[in-house]
Structure formats: structure tokens, C-alpha cells
Design a protein around this motif. Structure first.
Motif, PDB file in Angstrom:
ATOM      1  N   ILE A 156       0.842  -1.209   0.000  1.00  0.00           N
ATOM      2  CA  ILE A 156       0.000   0.000   0.000  1.00  0.00           C
ATOM      3  C   ILE A 156       0.867   1.245   0.000  1.00  0.00           C
ATOM      4  CG2 ILE A 156      -1.618   1.359   1.395  1.00  0.00           C
ATOM      5  CD1 ILE A 156      -2.888  -1.281   2.262  1.00  0.00           C
ATOM      6  N   GLU A 157       1.901   1.240   0.834  1.00  0.00           N
ATOM      7  CA  GLU A 157       2.803   2.396   0.919  1.00  0.00           C
ATOM      8  C   GLU A 157       3.519   2.643  -0.405  1.00  0.00           C
ATOM      9  OE1 GLU A 157       4.417   5.616   2.914  1.00  0.00           O
ATOM     10  OE2 GLU A 157       2.956   4.182   3.710  1.00  0.00           O
ATOM     11  N   VAL A 158       3.987   1.594  -1.044  1.00  0.00           N
ATOM     12  CA  VAL A 158       4.671   1.738  -2.329  1.00  0.00           C
ATOM     13  C   VAL A 158       3.682   2.198  -3.398  1.00  0.00           C
ATOM     14  CG1 VAL A 158       5.811   0.429  -4.179  1.00  0.00           C
ATOM     15  CG2 VAL A 158       6.521   0.113  -1.811  1.00  0.00           C
ATOM     16  N   GLY A 159       2.484   1.661  -3.386  1.00  0.00           N
ATOM     17  CA  GLY A 159       1.479   2.046  -4.379  1.00  0.00           C
ATOM     18  C   GLY A 159       1.068   3.501  -4.281  1.00  0.00           C
ATOM     19  N   GLU A 160       1.153   4.086  -3.107  1.00  0.00           N
ATOM     20  CA  GLU A 160       0.798   5.500  -2.931  1.00  0.00           C
ATOM     21  C   GLU A 160       1.908   6.445  -3.367  1.00  0.00           C
ATOM     22  OE1 GLU A 160      -0.169   5.895   1.182  1.00  0.00           O
ATOM     23  OE2 GLU A 160      -2.203   5.167   0.918  1.00  0.00           O
ATOM     24  N   ASN A 161       3.124   5.955  -3.497  1.00  0.00           N
ATOM     25  CA  ASN A 161       4.268   6.806  -3.818  1.00  0.00           C
ATOM     26  C   ASN A 161       4.395   6.951  -5.334  1.00  0.00           C
ATOM     27  OD1 ASN A 161       6.816   7.981  -4.139  1.00  0.00           O
ATOM     28  ND2 ASN A 161       7.610   6.957  -2.310  1.00  0.00           N
ATOM     29  N   ARG A 162       4.135   8.155  -5.846  1.00  0.00           N
ATOM     30  CA  ARG A 162       4.153   8.402  -7.291  1.00  0.00           C
ATOM     31  C   ARG A 162       5.541   8.199  -7.889  1.00  0.00           C
ATOM     32  NH1 ARG A 162      -0.476  10.947  -9.229  1.00  0.00           N
ATOM     33  NH2 ARG A 162      -1.698  12.031  -7.661  1.00  0.00           N
ATOM     34  N   ILE A 178       7.946   6.188  -7.008  1.00  0.00           N
ATOM     35  CA  ILE A 178       8.271   4.773  -7.160  1.00  0.00           C
ATOM     36  C   ILE A 178       7.492   4.176  -8.316  1.00  0.00           C
ATOM     37  CG2 ILE A 178       8.099   2.504  -6.086  1.00  0.00           C
ATOM     38  CD1 ILE A 178       8.725   3.811  -3.432  1.00  0.00           C
ATOM     39  N   ILE A 179       6.212   4.484  -8.422  1.00  0.00           N
ATOM     40  CA  ILE A 179       5.374   3.943  -9.496  1.00  0.00           C
ATOM     41  C   ILE A 179       5.873   4.425 -10.855  1.00  0.00           C
ATOM     42  CG2 ILE A 179       3.041   3.906 -10.476  1.00  0.00           C
ATOM     43  CD1 ILE A 179       3.413   2.183  -7.964  1.00  0.00           C
ATOM     44  N   GLN A 180       6.253   5.705 -10.974  1.00  0.00           N
ATOM     45  CA  GLN A 180       6.745   6.229 -12.247  1.00  0.00           C
ATOM     46  C   GLN A 180       8.097   5.626 -12.619  1.00  0.00           C
ATOM     47  OE1 GLN A 180       6.659  10.442 -11.539  1.00  0.00           O
ATOM     48  NE2 GLN A 180       4.496  10.630 -12.136  1.00  0.00           N
ATOM     49  N   GLY A 181       8.920   5.294 -11.634  1.00  0.00           N
ATOM     50  CA  GLY A 181      10.234   4.727 -11.916  1.00  0.00           C
ATOM     51  C   GLY A 181      10.269   3.216 -11.831  1.00  0.00           C
ATOM     52  N   LEU A 182       9.099   2.585 -11.842  1.00  0.00           N
ATOM     53  CA  LEU A 182       9.020   1.133 -11.673  1.00  0.00           C
ATOM     54  C   LEU A 182       9.762   0.377 -12.775  1.00  0.00           C
ATOM     55  CD1 LEU A 182       7.827  -0.675  -9.564  1.00  0.00           C
ATOM     56  CD2 LEU A 182       5.759  -0.856 -10.904  1.00  0.00           C
ATOM     57  N   ALA A 183       9.673   0.853 -14.011  1.00  0.00           N
ATOM     58  CA  ALA A 183      10.370   0.177 -15.111  1.00  0.00           C
ATOM     59  C   ALA A 183      11.873   0.229 -14.909  1.00  0.00           C
ATOM     60  CB  ALA A 183       9.991   0.811 -16.442  1.00  0.00           C
ATOM     61  N   THR A 184      12.378   1.378 -14.508  1.00  0.00           N
ATOM     62  CA  THR A 184      13.817   1.522 -14.256  1.00  0.00           C
ATOM     63  C   THR A 184      14.243   0.673 -13.065  1.00  0.00           C
ATOM     64  OG1 THR A 184      13.700   3.784 -15.071  1.00  0.00           O
ATOM     65  CG2 THR A 184      15.647   3.185 -13.819  1.00  0.00           C
ATOM     66  N   LEU A 185      13.465   0.720 -11.995  1.00  0.00           N
ATOM     67  CA  LEU A 185      13.781  -0.082 -10.816  1.00  0.00           C
ATOM     68  C   LEU A 185      13.743  -1.574 -11.134  1.00  0.00           C
ATOM     69  CD1 LEU A 185      11.770   1.797  -8.053  1.00  0.00           C
ATOM     70  CD2 LEU A 185      14.235   1.703  -8.275  1.00  0.00           C
ATOM     71  N   GLY A 186      12.771  -1.973 -11.914  1.00  0.00           N
ATOM     72  CA  GLY A 186      12.659  -3.381 -12.284  1.00  0.00           C
ATOM     73  C   GLY A 186      13.840  -3.847 -13.119  1.00  0.00           C
ATOM     74  N   MET A 187      14.299  -3.014 -14.039  1.00  0.00           N
ATOM     75  CA  MET A 187      15.447  -3.372 -14.885  1.00  0.00           C
ATOM     76  C   MET A 187      16.718  -3.447 -14.041  1.00  0.00           C
ATOM     77  SD  MET A 187      16.138  -4.441 -17.695  1.00  0.00           S
ATOM     78  CE  MET A 187      15.333  -4.009 -19.172  1.00  0.00           C
ATOM     79  N   GLU A 188      16.878  -2.511 -13.104  1.00  0.00           N
ATOM     80  CA  GLU A 188      18.044  -2.550 -12.221  1.00  0.00           C
ATOM     81  C   GLU A 188      18.006  -3.801 -11.342  1.00  0.00           C
ATOM     82  OE1 GLU A 188      18.182   1.075 -10.015  1.00  0.00           O
ATOM     83  OE2 GLU A 188      18.587   2.298 -11.781  1.00  0.00           O
ATOM     84  N   ALA A 189      16.838  -4.125 -10.822  1.00  0.00           N
ATOM     85  CA  ALA A 189      16.707  -5.307  -9.974  1.00  0.00           C
ATOM     86  C   ALA A 189      17.002  -6.573 -10.770  1.00  0.00           C
ATOM     87  CB  ALA A 189      15.300  -5.369  -9.372  1.00  0.00           C
ATOM     88  N   LEU A 190      16.518  -6.648 -12.012  1.00  0.00           N
ATOM     89  CA  LEU A 190      16.784  -7.805 -12.863  1.00  0.00           C
ATOM     90  C   LEU A 190      18.278  -7.934 -13.149  1.00  0.00           C
ATOM     91  CD1 LEU A 190      15.666 -10.137 -14.591  1.00  0.00           C
ATOM     92  CD2 LEU A 190      15.511  -8.499 -16.475  1.00  0.00           C
ATOM     93  N   THR A 191      18.928  -6.817 -13.444  1.00  0.00           N
ATOM     94  CA  THR A 191      20.365  -6.833 -13.732  1.00  0.00           C
ATOM     95  C   THR A 191      21.160  -7.303 -12.516  1.00  0.00           C
ATOM     96  OG1 THR A 191      20.070  -5.010 -15.287  1.00  0.00           O
ATOM     97  CG2 THR A 191      22.307  -5.414 -14.493  1.00  0.00           C
ATOM     98  N   ILE A 192      20.836  -6.769 -11.349  1.00  0.00           N
ATOM     99  CA  ILE A 192      21.537  -7.168 -10.125  1.00  0.00           C
ATOM    100  C   ILE A 192      21.300  -8.641  -9.830  1.00  0.00           C
ATOM    101  CG2 ILE A 192      21.578  -6.838  -7.615  1.00  0.00           C
ATOM    102  CD1 ILE A 192      21.040  -3.840  -8.186  1.00  0.00           C
ATOM    103  N   THR A 193      20.063  -9.102  -9.999  1.00  0.00           N
ATOM    104  CA  THR A 193      19.746 -10.509  -9.747  1.00  0.00           C
ATOM    105  C   THR A 193      20.518 -11.428 -10.673  1.00  0.00           C
ATOM    106  OG1 THR A 193      17.534  -9.910  -8.998  1.00  0.00           O
ATOM    107  CG2 THR A 193      17.869 -12.189  -9.671  1.00  0.00           C
ATOM    108  N   LEU A 194      20.509 -11.117 -11.965  1.00  0.00           N
ATOM    109  CA  LEU A 194      21.225 -11.959 -12.930  1.00  0.00           C
ATOM    110  C   LEU A 194      22.729 -11.960 -12.659  1.00  0.00           C
ATOM    111  CD1 LEU A 194      19.311 -11.144 -16.243  1.00  0.00           C
ATOM    112  CD2 LEU A 194      19.161 -13.209 -14.826  1.00  0.00           C
ATOM    113  N   ALA A 195      23.277 -10.808 -12.312  1.00  0.00           N
ATOM    114  CA  ALA A 195      24.710 -10.737 -12.009  1.00  0.00           C
ATOM    115  C   ALA A 195      25.040 -11.559 -10.762  1.00  0.00           C
ATOM    116  CB  ALA A 195      25.133  -9.279 -11.812  1.00  0.00           C
ATOM    117  N   ALA A 196      24.187 -11.501  -9.765  1.00  0.00           N
ATOM    118  CA  ALA A 196      24.418 -12.273  -8.539  1.00  0.00           C
ATOM    119  C   ALA A 196      24.339 -13.770  -8.798  1.00  0.00           C
ATOM    120  CB  ALA A 196      23.409 -11.862  -7.468  1.00  0.00           C
ATOM    121  N   VAL A 197      23.354 -14.200  -9.579  1.00  0.00           N
ATOM    122  CA  VAL A 197      23.220 -15.629  -9.895  1.00  0.00           C
ATOM    123  C   VAL A 197      24.400 -16.102 -10.736  1.00  0.00           C
ATOM    124  CG1 VAL A 197      21.838 -17.300 -11.190  1.00  0.00           C
ATOM    125  CG2 VAL A 197      20.721 -15.670  -9.666  1.00  0.00           C
ATOM    126  N   LEU A 198      24.770 -15.331 -11.740  1.00  0.00           N
ATOM    127  CA  LEU A 198      25.905 -15.696 -12.584  1.00  0.00           C
ATOM    128  C   LEU A 198      27.187 -15.760 -11.767  1.00  0.00           C
ATOM    129  CD1 LEU A 198      26.993 -16.306 -15.418  1.00  0.00           C
ATOM    130  CD2 LEU A 198      27.321 -13.846 -15.710  1.00  0.00           C
TER     131      LEU A 198
END
Length: 92
Positions: free
Chosen positions: A43-49, A51-71
Motif C-alpha cells: 500500500i505504501e509503495v502504491g501511494e508513492n508516485r 516509485i510507481i513512475q520509476g518502476l520500469a527503471t527499478l525493475g530493470m536494475e533489480a533484474l540486472t543485479i539478480t542476474l549478475a548475482a546468480v551468474l
């Protein structure tokens, strides 16, 4: 910060005092409270504009970090496996 540490120490003390008792439903209570905290965080994250506007950027960064950590973990495990295999052959 001190509040969080205080709550943790308080919980540890209460847990230490109650360690001999059989609290049967404690795991279910903890699970329910974790679900509630995650829901409230959502709920707190959903109310924060911002975070919602930067969700695509945050998601790509999270994916990159995850893949780098697994590799990195896979490469380190392979290197360790190889090193231990060579060491085992030397000792035989």
C-alpha cells in the motif's frame, strides 16, 4: 534505529523467558504478521508516485543485479568445484 534494536532485544528477552513453554501457534502468527507487513508495504509503495513512475527503471536494475548475482554465484561454485576436484586428485 534504536527503536528497532529495542524491539528486537525485547523480543529476544521475552523469547528467552518463554523458551520452556510450548507455544503451538507461534509459526502461524508470525506468518500472518509477515503477510500483513508485506500488504501494508505494498500500500505504501502504491501511494508513492515517484516509485510507481520509476518502476520500469527499478525493475530493470533489480533484474540486472539478480542476474549478475546468480551468474557470479554459479561461476564461483564452478571454480570451487574444479579446485576441490584437483585438490582431491592430488591427495589420492
Amino acid at each position: 534505529m534504536f527503536t528497532v534494536i529495542g524491539f528486537m532485544l525485547g523480543g529476544m528477552c521475552i523469547g528467552f523467558l518463554l523458551r520452556k513453554r510450548n507455544i503451538t501457534r507461534i509459526n502461524q502468527i508470525i506468518t500472518l504478521l509477515i503477510w500483513l507487513l508485506l500488504f501494508l508495504l505494498g500500500i505504501e509503495v502504491g501511494e508513492n508516485r515517484r516509485i510507481i513512475q520509476g518502476l520500469a527503471t527499478l525493475g530493470m536494475e533489480a533484474l540486472t543485479i539478480t542476474l549478475a548475482a546468480v551468474l557470479g554465484s554459479c561461476l564461483a561454485a564452478k571454480a570451487l568445484w574444479t579446485w576441490l576436484g584437483k585438490k582431491k586428485k592430488e591427495n589420492s
